[in-house]
Write an enzyme that holds these catalytic residues in place. Structure first.
Site, PDB file in Angstrom:
ATOM      1  CG  HIS A 105      -1.757  -1.188   1.381  1.00 13.89           C
ATOM      2  ND1 HIS A 105      -2.408  -1.501   2.560  1.00 13.89           N
ATOM      3  CD2 HIS A 105      -2.058  -2.187   0.521  1.00 13.89           C
ATOM      4  CE1 HIS A 105      -3.072  -2.640   2.405  1.00 13.89           C
ATOM      5  NE2 HIS A 105      -2.867  -3.070   1.176  1.00 13.89           N
ATOM      6  CG  HIS A 171      -7.231 -12.181   4.595  1.00 17.11           C
ATOM      7  ND1 HIS A 171      -6.414 -12.670   3.604  1.00 17.11           N
ATOM      8  CD2 HIS A 171      -7.045 -10.832   4.601  1.00 17.11           C
ATOM      9  CE1 HIS A 171      -5.769 -11.660   3.026  1.00 17.11           C
ATOM     10  NE2 HIS A 171      -6.134 -10.541   3.612  1.00 17.11           N
TER      11      HIS A 171
END
Length: 419
Positions: A105, A171
């Site tokens: 990110h 997840h």
């Protein structure tokens, strides 16, 4: 019924009662718990390790690895207890560094760090954004049993004791978030991150989502051991983001205990349906994150069905991965060909393309309602564009027939559908 979403800029949708099989979301606990008290109790009763006072030295250099603003972990509340706890053991402020686990990110801005960690922490402690692509910041830690080379932030090797903070939710890549995932992929380099993600792309979501022990998590745990993760503090939160449990200690034992609670909170019995409406909450910043809503739908949508993704994505598709717009979401076989031809070398992106492509290209079709991604981009990456959820639903009903079954999943970025 009128179904409303978390996003004020996106209108709700009227769903015919005869088609609706239900609206599903994670559970919410009625009792508000004292987060700081829970953190203190977890530190006093660690799982699988000794107490910090027995394993941390007064002059130890401590590295705290914390997730970024794409996660709901209440790091400020954890640090409000953890930092004084460490100081009580004799650890000095100047010997504590907080490393932000960005994965791939973008770096967090100061205002984002203040919101995540607290103003006093940002002002008084050394904060470092992990940069996965800066060679001098990362070193080699070893190789896992499956041959994955583990490269990551050098600060872990330079610290005497490493603590990871995170939260535990279902997840698609790892079964559950949290645990060793804070360092792999959190503070690893692109290749190491890619190798782990690509491994998950070769396995259907039904074999990973909501399963703590799987082949991907095994490699994450091994990587975290190699990188020197000594201790974790993980939280489990409910539908409203309220903390319902805190688990501290060994990266495997404490995480496994937390996953048991997370499965109880996020596991919801959802029937399979022809049309599945999902939001991406709370993964809303960009499609790279918002695709989590699609992941959950893999376990619910019937073959040939339609998944309607509702998400704002103020930062568009992805600020760091332009390959998504270049190639679009594709079936596994086509992505494998791109990888083999070295046309797509970032395996993290390759895995992402497969995870979404498995749903909207192989199993069914995808419709996107997103005010911040242009229609031409939606089409290019493989979605059918729609300006409203009502328009999207009308299209799907037209294609599947007036008797098509409909399921809606809110907070779908973290829900765990159970058949």
């Amino acid at each position: 019924m009128l179904l409303k979403f978390y996003y004020p800029e996106i209108k709700g949708v009227e769903i015919p009662d005869k088609n609706l099989c239900g609206v599903f979301k994670p559970k919410m606990r009625e009792n508000n718990l004292d987060v700081e008290k829970l953190v203190r109790q977890a530190l006093e009763q660690p799982i699988g390790t000794g107490k910090l006072e027995d394993i941390v030295g007064k002059r130890d250099k401590i590295l705290i690895v914390c997730d970024d603003n794409t996660r709901l972990t209440p790091a400020d509340k954890i640090l409000k207890v953890l930092l004084p706890y460490l100081h009580g053991l004799g650890v000095r402020k100047e010997d504590i560094t907080i490393l932000i686990a960005l994965g791939t990110h973008r770096p967090m801005l100061r205002k984002e760090l203040v919101a995540k960690l607290g103003g006093n922490v940002v002002d008084e402690y050394k904060i470092v954004n992990h940069l996965w692509d800066r060679v001098e910041d990362n070193i080699y830690y070893g190789k896992t049993s499956r041959g994955i080379e583990v490269w990551g932030n050098r600060l872990l090797a330079e610290a005497d004791f490493v603590i990871g903070l995170g939260h535990i939710v279902p997840h698609r890549v790892a079964g559950f978030s949290g645990g060793g995932k804070i360092v792999q992929p959190g503070v690893s380099i692109g290749k190491t991150i890619g190798d782990i993600h690509w491994l998950s792309a070769l396995v259907p979501g039904t074999e990973i989502m909501g399963k703590r022990d799987n082949l991907v998590r095994e490699q994450i745990d091994e990587s975290a051991r190699l990188m020197g993760l000594d201790f974790i503090v993980n939280v489990v939160q409910d539908l409203k983001g309220e903390v319902v449990g805190v688990f501290a200690g060994d990266l495997i034992a404490a995480h496994r205990a937390g996953c048991d609670l997370a499965k109880e909170v996020y596991g919801v019995e959802v029937p399979k349906a022809d049309i599945v409406i999902v939001d991406s909450y709370p993964a809303d910043i960009e499609l790279w994150q918002a695709a989590k809503g699609i992941y959950a739908s893999e376990l619910v949508v019937k073959d040939g069905g339609y998944v309607i993704l509702v998400t704002p994505c103020p930062e568009g598709v992805s600020t760091t991965h332009p390959e998504i717009e270049k190639f679009g979401y594709l079936p596994l076989k086509e992505v494998e060909e791109l990888v083999q031809k070295k046309e797509l070398e970032d395996l993290t992106v390759a895995a992402h393309l497969v995870h979404v492509g498995r749903v909207i290209k192989e199993k069914g079709h995808g419709i996107m309602v997103c005010p911040n991604i242009p229609d031409k981009v939606k089409e290019k990456i493989g979605f059918i564009p729609a300006s409203t959820v009502q328009e999207a639903l009308s299209y799907a009903l037209q294609e599947k027939g007036e008797d098509a079954s409909i399921v809606a999943m809110l907070h779908a970025g973290e829900i765990l559908p159970i058949s």
